[in-house]
Design a protein around this motif. Structure first.
Motif, PDB file in Angstrom:
ATOM      1  N   PRO A   1      -5.134  -1.014   5.923  1.00 46.52           N
ATOM      2  CA  PRO A   1      -5.341  -0.285   4.663  1.00 46.52           C
ATOM      3  C   PRO A   1      -5.508  -1.228   3.461  1.00 46.52           C
ATOM      4  CG  PRO A   1      -3.544   0.712   5.890  1.00 46.52           C
ATOM      5  CD  PRO A   1      -3.918  -0.563   6.614  1.00 46.52           C
ATOM      6  N   GLN A   2      -4.758  -2.343   3.479  1.00 48.51           N
ATOM      7  CA  GLN A   2      -4.878  -3.296   2.371  1.00 48.51           C
ATOM      8  C   GLN A   2      -6.168  -4.102   2.468  1.00 48.51           C
ATOM      9  OE1 GLN A   2      -1.211  -5.473   1.343  1.00 48.51           O
ATOM     10  NE2 GLN A   2      -0.091  -3.987   2.553  1.00 48.51           N
TER      11      GLN A   2
ATOM     12  N   VAL B   1      15.349   6.389  -9.104  1.00 50.88           N
ATOM     13  CA  VAL B   1      14.415   6.941 -10.093  1.00 50.88           C
ATOM     14  C   VAL B   1      13.010   6.358  -9.951  1.00 50.88           C
ATOM     15  CG1 VAL B   1      16.005   7.654 -11.917  1.00 50.88           C
ATOM     16  CG2 VAL B   1      15.256   5.280 -11.788  1.00 50.88           C
ATOM     17  N   TYR B   2      12.890   5.278  -9.213  1.00 58.05           N
ATOM     18  CA  TYR B   2      11.574   4.621  -9.088  1.00 58.05           C
ATOM     19  C   TYR B   2      10.824   4.989  -7.812  1.00 58.05           C
ATOM     20  CZ  TYR B   2      13.266   1.672 -12.875  1.00 58.05           C
ATOM     21  OH  TYR B   2      13.756   1.228 -14.064  1.00 58.05           O
ATOM     22  N   ILE B   3      11.225   6.084  -7.156  1.00 58.90           N
ATOM     23  CA  ILE B   3      10.609   6.393  -5.850  1.00 58.90           C
ATOM     24  C   ILE B   3       9.088   6.504  -5.888  1.00 58.90           C
ATOM     25  CG2 ILE B   3      12.543   7.477  -4.607  1.00 58.90           C
ATOM     26  CD1 ILE B   3      11.600  10.167  -5.642  1.00 58.90           C
ATOM     27  N   HIS B   4       8.518   6.892  -7.039  1.00 58.29           N
ATOM     28  CA  HIS B   4       7.061   7.073  -7.087  1.00 58.29           C
ATOM     29  C   HIS B   4       6.309   5.801  -7.475  1.00 58.29           C
ATOM     30  CE1 HIS B   4       7.909  11.229  -6.529  1.00 58.29           C
ATOM     31  NE2 HIS B   4       8.528  11.354  -7.686  1.00 58.29           N
ATOM     32  N   ALA B   5       7.047   4.736  -7.788  1.00 53.89           N
ATOM     33  CA  ALA B   5       6.388   3.507  -8.238  1.00 53.89           C
ATOM     34  C   ALA B   5       5.828   2.722  -7.055  1.00 53.89           C
ATOM     35  CB  ALA B   5       7.398   2.637  -8.996  1.00 53.89           C
ATOM     36  N   MET B   6       4.798   1.921  -7.325  1.00 60.66           N
ATOM     37  CA  MET B   6       4.281   0.990  -6.318  1.00 60.66           C
ATOM     38  C   MET B   6       5.059  -0.325  -6.485  1.00 60.66           C
ATOM     39  SD  MET B   6       1.978   2.766  -4.797  1.00 60.66           S
ATOM     40  CE  MET B   6       0.958   1.686  -3.794  1.00 60.66           C
TER      41      MET B   6
ATOM     42  N   THR C   1      -4.002   1.237 -10.732  1.00 60.34           N
ATOM     43  CA  THR C   1      -2.630   1.564 -10.393  1.00 60.34           C
ATOM     44  C   THR C   1      -2.201   2.647 -11.363  1.00 60.34           C
ATOM     45  OG1 THR C   1      -2.474  -0.819 -10.175  1.00 60.34           O
ATOM     46  CG2 THR C   1      -0.503   0.434  -9.712  1.00 60.34           C
ATOM     47  N   LYS C   2      -1.919   3.785 -10.808  1.00 58.55           N
ATOM     48  CA  LYS C   2      -1.541   4.906 -11.675  1.00 58.55           C
ATOM     49  C   LYS C   2      -0.153   4.668 -12.246  1.00 58.55           C
ATOM     50  CE  LYS C   2      -3.848   8.195  -8.804  1.00 58.55           C
ATOM     51  NZ  LYS C   2      -3.479   7.603  -7.555  1.00 58.55           N
ATOM     52  N   ASN C   3       0.061   5.130 -13.465  1.00 57.12           N
ATOM     53  CA  ASN C   3       1.409   5.095 -14.007  1.00 57.12           C
ATOM     54  C   ASN C   3       2.273   6.044 -13.187  1.00 57.12           C
ATOM     55  OD1 ASN C   3       1.122   3.262 -16.073  1.00 57.12           O
ATOM     56  ND2 ASN C   3       0.321   4.795 -17.493  1.00 57.12           N
ATOM     57  N   TYR C   4       3.458   5.553 -12.853  1.00 63.01           N
ATOM     58  CA  TYR C   4       4.321   6.411 -12.025  1.00 63.01           C
ATOM     59  C   TYR C   4       5.255   7.202 -12.918  1.00 63.01           C
ATOM     60  CZ  TYR C   4       7.638   2.615 -12.891  1.00 63.01           C
ATOM     61  OH  TYR C   4       8.436   1.692 -13.489  1.00 63.01           O
ATOM     62  N   GLU C   5       5.714   8.334 -12.393  1.00 62.29           N
ATOM     63  CA  GLU C   5       6.692   9.121 -13.133  1.00 62.29           C
ATOM     64  C   GLU C   5       8.080   8.776 -12.643  1.00 62.29           C
ATOM     65  OE1 GLU C   5       6.105  13.323 -13.258  1.00 62.29           O
ATOM     66  OE2 GLU C   5       3.971  13.085 -13.727  1.00 62.29           O
ATOM     67  N   LEU C   6       9.001   8.655 -13.565  1.00 57.54           N
ATOM     68  CA  LEU C   6      10.382   8.418 -13.161  1.00 57.54           C
ATOM     69  C   LEU C   6      10.911   9.689 -12.509  1.00 57.54           C
ATOM     70  CD1 LEU C   6      12.043   6.498 -16.124  1.00 57.54           C
ATOM     71  CD2 LEU C   6      11.459   5.623 -13.873  1.00 57.54           C
TER      72      LEU C   6
ATOM     73  N   ASN D   1       0.816  -1.225   0.000  1.00 59.04           N
ATOM     74  CA  ASN D   1       0.000   0.000   0.000  1.00 59.04           C
ATOM     75  C   ASN D   1       0.843   1.265   0.000  1.00 59.04           C
ATOM     76  OD1 ASN D   1       0.810  -0.834   2.602  1.00 59.04           O
ATOM     77  ND2 ASN D   1      -0.723   0.469   3.571  1.00 59.04           N
TER      78      ASN D   1
ATOM     79  N   SER E   1       4.112  -3.285  -6.848  1.00 55.58           N
ATOM     80  CA  SER E   1       3.554  -4.182  -7.865  1.00 55.58           C
ATOM     81  C   SER E   1       4.003  -3.817  -9.275  1.00 55.58           C
ATOM     82  CB  SER E   1       2.029  -4.159  -7.788  1.00 55.58           C
ATOM     83  OG  SER E   1       1.552  -2.856  -8.051  1.00 55.58           O
ATOM     84  N   GLN E   2       4.566  -2.616  -9.430  1.00 59.46           N
ATOM     85  CA  GLN E   2       4.988  -2.183 -10.768  1.00 59.46           C
ATOM     86  C   GLN E   2       6.456  -2.493 -11.045  1.00 59.46           C
ATOM     87  OE1 GLN E   2       3.572   1.800  -9.858  1.00 59.46           O
ATOM     88  NE2 GLN E   2       2.120   1.710 -11.541  1.00 59.46           N
TER      89      GLN E   2
END
Lengths: 247, 259
Positions: B168-169, A133-138, B246-251, A96, A140-141
């Protein structure tokens, strides 16, 4: 070894019901050591690591940290676990939270440091493992190798004295094993004390300062890798290594 | 009260159903509006507090007694589990309409002058809590145990892991069920007319009684219930989609150079 023992395992026994998984384990971990624990499946190596972290409570015997026994109380466990980190086979990143939040969580909620410090540490360690560079990723991605690198960064953010690795590459696709092992090699070079349960024999041979071979709940051999891999004293160690080298 | 009613020509017996429904809806528009608000109030407050109670019940039901726990801890856990078990059993095994009567008249007979709306909310809360507990327990079980281990291994307590990681999950997993519970509660408020909660059902009974036109009066509130549930259902589905995506994340390219 001149260095003081950080963790001492004394007479450790662990039963699951009637099944005795660990039978009187004794050994010490000294500062700066990189110890690989090897052995076939079911030999008790993962249980040993989980007992050291108290995720499994020992049936008898004790775990000492800087000479003091760790008791099963929330306060003692929390303080101890904050200083002895753990990296899991299945990563266990918080689903989460983003990569950044995963790394900041413990620093803020357990070490009670402010957000700025938490973020500083998170970015620093994520850069070390090449995941900043991946700090905003979840989670699962990310790929398995990326997840494990984040999990290592998360553990490092707590500034642990010892890091326990429970088969960190066993759940990874072969092409991702290298990236995780490289990170661990770097940590070994920097002098972090590590205890690693692994099936990666080349890594154990080249990186560790000590190798423990476990079989059927016993520590059968505890040696430097040069000796254990080239001239093992015990028959069972020889058999295990022979089987492994053939595969 | 009369001043609030519209001066409308009363239809005759010869007029059709639609004319009567339209007449009822307009004549008692203010009453139906107030009753809609009461229905929503009881359903929303009752459900939300019921969810809180349900989460507490679920957490207790999920507690495990470990052999290495202290005797005091074991005893407290056991007692909590027994209390929660009895509560859940009672509220799942009796009809809500009976619970309403017992609680409302029971309290008033013992000189606790609870209003019917407060009693209605209380019954909804207790009912929701008993049913939600099981759902929450399932939701907690559906979260990978590794999530808790990850938190414990860095020094978090079981309660902390529950609060920040597991619940939360679990919440996300059981959200569709929570939406269902809310809609169900909205409709179940109708039984609270027996303790005098001035919700939609009681209003229809009153309005219908004035002209002996029950069919038409209940048709009015049937339409109101339908509209409320239809709209709310769409809202929940939208929230559910939002939770799932799941939103696309920004690098974070500012850190690219360091890699």
């Amino acid at each position: 070894m001149a260095e003081e023992a950080v963790i001492q395992v004394e007479n450790l026994v662990k039963n699951f019901g009637d099944h005795e998984v660990l039978k009187k384990i004794d050994f010490e971990v000294h500062k700066g050591e990189v110890i690989c624990i090897i052995g076939s499946s079911g030999s008790g190596k993962s249980t040993l690591l989980r007992c050291i972290n108290h995720l499994e409570h020992p049936t008898s015997g004790s775990i000492l940290f800087h000479g003091k026994e760790i008791h099963n109380t929330q306060k003692e466990l929390s303080d101890y676990r904050a200083r002895v980190g753990m990296v899991f086979q299945s990563f266990n990143l918080f689903a989460n939270m983003t990569v950044l939040e995963n790394c900041m969580f413990g620093v803020q909620k357990i070490l009670h440091l402010d957000k700025k410090e938490a973020k500083k540490r998170a970015i620093q360690h994520l850069q070390e493992v090449g995941m900043a560079v991946y700090i905003h990723a979840m989670p699962s991605q990310l790929s398995g190798g990326q997840k494990q690198r984040v999990a290592i960064a998360r553990a490092l953010c707590m500034n642990p004295e010892v890091l326990l690795f429970d088969e960190p590459t066993s759940a990874l696709d072969p092409e991702m094993v290298g990236e995780v092992l490289n990170v661990m090699k770097e940590l070994a070079k920097e002098g972090l004390t590590m205890l690693i349960v692994t099936h990666e024999m080349a890594f154990a041979k080249n990186v560790s300062s000590r190798v423990i071979f476990m079989d059927n709940g016993y520590v059968v051999e505890d040696e430097s890798p040069d000796i254990l891999f080239t001239n093992p004293k015990n028959e069972r160690t020889r058999e295990f290594l022979k089987r492994y080298m053939e595969d | 009260m009369n001043a609030l009613l519209l001066e409308l020509a009363t239809p005759t017996a010869a007029d059709g159903t639609f004319t009567w429904v339209w007449f009822m809806a307009r004549k008692y528009a203010h009453m139906f509006w107030t009753a809609t608000l009461v229905t929503l109030l009881v359903a929303v407050v009752g459900t939300l507090l019921g969810f809180v109670l349900g989460f507490a019940v679920g957490v207790v039901e999920n507690m495990k007694i470990h052999p290495e726990d202290s005797a005091a801890r074991k005893a407290v856990t056991r007692i909590l589990k027994i209390i929660v078990g009895i509560y859940v059993e009672i509220f799942r095994d009796t009809p809500m309409i009976v619970q309403g009567m017992v609680i409302y008249y029971g309290l008033r007979q013992n000189n606790f002058m609870i209003t019917s709306i407060a009693a209605g909310i209380l019954v909804t809360v207790l009912n929701t809590g008993a049913y939600m507990g099981e759902t929450v327990r399932g939701g907690i079980d559906s979260v990978d145990p590794g999530q808790e281990e990850g938190a414990l291994a860095m020094g978090m307590s079981h309660a902390g892991a529950m609060l920040y990681i597991i619940l939360p999950q679990a919440l996300k997993n059981i959200f569709p069920e929570m939406g269902n519970t809310f809609l169900n509660n909205l409709k179940m408020t109708s039984v609270l007319n027996v303790i005098g909660v001035s919700e939609l059902f009681l209003m229809a009974k009153t309005a219908g009684g004035a002209y002996y036109k029950y069919y038409e009066a209940y048709l009015v509130i049937a339409i109101i219930y339908l509209i409320l549930c239809f709209v709310l259902n769409r809202v929940f589905l939208a929230i559910e989609r939002k939770l799932k995506e799941t939103k696309n994340y920004e690098l974070a390219t500012e850190y690219l150079v360091d890699d």
